[in-house]
Write a protein that holds these residues in place. Structure first.
Motif, PDB file in Angstrom:
ATOM      1  N   GLY A  32       1.003  -1.292   0.042  1.00 58.52           N
ATOM      2  CA  GLY A  32       0.076   0.015   0.014  1.00 58.52           C
ATOM      3  C   GLY A  32       0.930   1.300   0.081  1.00 58.52           C
ATOM      4  N   TYR A  52      -7.847   1.590  -8.959  1.00 56.82           N
ATOM      5  CA  TYR A  52      -8.321   0.482  -8.049  1.00 56.82           C
ATOM      6  C   TYR A  52      -8.435   0.989  -6.435  1.00 56.82           C
ATOM      7  N   THR A  64       0.952  -5.972  -9.001  1.00 57.67           N
ATOM      8  CA  THR A  64       1.547  -6.057  -7.611  1.00 57.67           C
ATOM      9  C   THR A  64       2.444  -7.053  -7.548  1.00 57.67           C
ATOM     10  N   ASP A 162      -9.633   6.112   0.260  1.00 51.58           N
ATOM     11  CA  ASP A 162      -9.892   4.698   0.727  1.00 51.58           C
ATOM     12  C   ASP A 162     -10.400   4.596   2.218  1.00 51.58           C
ATOM     13  N   ARG A 171     -13.794  -2.390   1.103  1.00 52.07           N
ATOM     14  CA  ARG A 171     -12.565  -2.976   1.490  1.00 52.07           C
ATOM     15  C   ARG A 171     -12.731  -4.107   2.567  1.00 52.07           C
TER      16      ARG A 171
HETATM   17  P1  AMP Z   1      -2.979  -0.730   2.469  1.00 52.91           P
HETATM   18  O1  AMP Z   1      -2.428   0.529   2.720  1.00 52.91           O
HETATM   19  O2  AMP Z   1      -2.218  -2.114   2.721  1.00 52.91           O
HETATM   20  O3  AMP Z   1      -4.521  -0.770   3.186  1.00 52.91           O
HETATM   21  O4  AMP Z   1      -3.291  -0.879   0.844  1.00 52.91           O
HETATM   22  C1  AMP Z   1      -4.167   0.249   0.389  1.00 52.91           C
HETATM   23  C2  AMP Z   1      -4.496  -0.085  -1.212  1.00 52.91           C
HETATM   24  O5  AMP Z   1      -3.579  -0.585  -2.043  1.00 52.91           O
HETATM   25  C3  AMP Z   1      -5.555  -1.449  -0.884  1.00 52.91           C
HETATM   26  O6  AMP Z   1      -6.841  -1.147  -0.735  1.00 52.91           O
HETATM   27  C4  AMP Z   1      -5.351  -2.074  -2.535  1.00 52.91           C
HETATM   28  O7  AMP Z   1      -6.266  -1.243  -3.402  1.00 52.91           O
HETATM   29  C5  AMP Z   1      -4.114  -1.571  -2.701  1.00 52.91           C
HETATM   30  N1  AMP Z   1      -3.029  -2.834  -2.383  1.00 52.91           N
HETATM   31  C6  AMP Z   1      -2.133  -2.725  -1.422  1.00 52.91           C
HETATM   32  N2  AMP Z   1      -1.627  -4.005  -1.281  1.00 52.91           N
HETATM   33  C7  AMP Z   1      -2.154  -4.757  -2.357  1.00 52.91           C
HETATM   34  C8  AMP Z   1      -2.057  -6.091  -2.734  1.00 52.91           C
HETATM   35  N3  AMP Z   1      -0.995  -6.885  -2.212  1.00 52.91           N
HETATM   36  N4  AMP Z   1      -2.712  -6.623  -3.816  1.00 52.91           N
HETATM   37  C9  AMP Z   1      -3.547  -5.949  -4.354  1.00 52.91           C
HETATM   38  N5  AMP Z   1      -3.828  -4.535  -4.017  1.00 52.91           N
HETATM   39  C10 AMP Z   1      -3.024  -4.086  -3.150  1.00 52.91           C
END
Ligand code: AMP
Length: 213
Positions: A32, A52, A64, A162, A171
């Protein structure tokens, strides 16, 4: 030491991952954060990922995986890492297992930071992020010294797209459908450990270090 952090968005796995990284001297890798850095720098990858992320959906596996394999190739990963937000799908977990296996290697532990959905919704509603440096705060649990201003750089705090309520709900749905199956996956691999993520940050960390030491 190679560790995967599992848990719903907002379960606090990022905070724990940073504390693990500091204690054990291994890099904290958050997909992320890498996507957000790319968005901030206006890269092509960032532009693709943003479409996305803003909707609360997962970035496609091929994007990713390319990103994370590139990160693993960097020198600081030679002693291991703590992964935060990756893998998020069975396909990503299988790709990770296969790439480690190719080097006769494997993960040491997958740690599930368990928090019920109700707590997640309350936590994420109060989350604020700095538009300048990305630092994160919480209006109740980790308030900035001056309301609306980042403690680290003085930047403006705002709600990340988000973290908006509708996006949080999506989410969570995405988490249950696509990421929760990893709990079974790592249970079968024999490396899953679960900690109670509703406890205080330091108590959760004490549980984790007891598992790792
Ligand atoms: P996070 O900060 O880990 O909550 O990630 C924020 C957003 O980044 C997620 O809601 C996804 O849209 C994207 N994202 C982060 N890591 C991944 C992953 N391993 N696979 C797919 N999308 C990801």
């Amino acid at each position: 030491m190679k560790i995967v952090m599992l848990g719903a968005p907002g379960a606090g796995k990022g905070t724990q991952a940073k504390m693990i990284a500091a204690k054990y001297g291994i890099p904290h890798i958050s997909t992320g954060d890498i996507f957000r850095a790319n968005i901030k720098n206006g890269t092509e990858l960032g532009e693709k990922a943003k479409q996305y992320m803003d909707q609360g959906l997962l970035v496609p596996d091929e994007l990713t995986l390319a990103l994370i394999m590139d990160r693993f190739a960097q020198a600081d990963c030679s002693n291991g890492y703590v992964l935060d937000g990756f893998p998020r799908t069975i396909a990503q977990a299988e790709a990770l297992t296969a790439s480690l296996k190719a080097n006769n290697d494997a993960l040491d532990m997958a740690i599930d930071v368990d928090v019920p959905d109700e707590n997640i919704i309350e936590r994420m509603g109060g989350r604020r992020a700095c538009v300048a440096c990305g630092g994160t705060f919480h209006v109740l649990y980790n308030p900035p010294r001056i309301s609306g201003k980042c403690d680290l750089c003085g930047g403006e705090l705002s709600i990340r797209k988000d973290d908006l309520p509708e996006t949080v709900k999506r989410r969570l749905t995405v988490y249950h459908e696509q990421t929760q199956p990893l709990i079974d996956y790592y249970t079968k691999e024999g490396i899953l450990r679960t900690v109670d993520g509703t406890k205080d940050v330091n108590e959760v960390f004490a549980e984790i270090t007891a598992l790792l030491d």
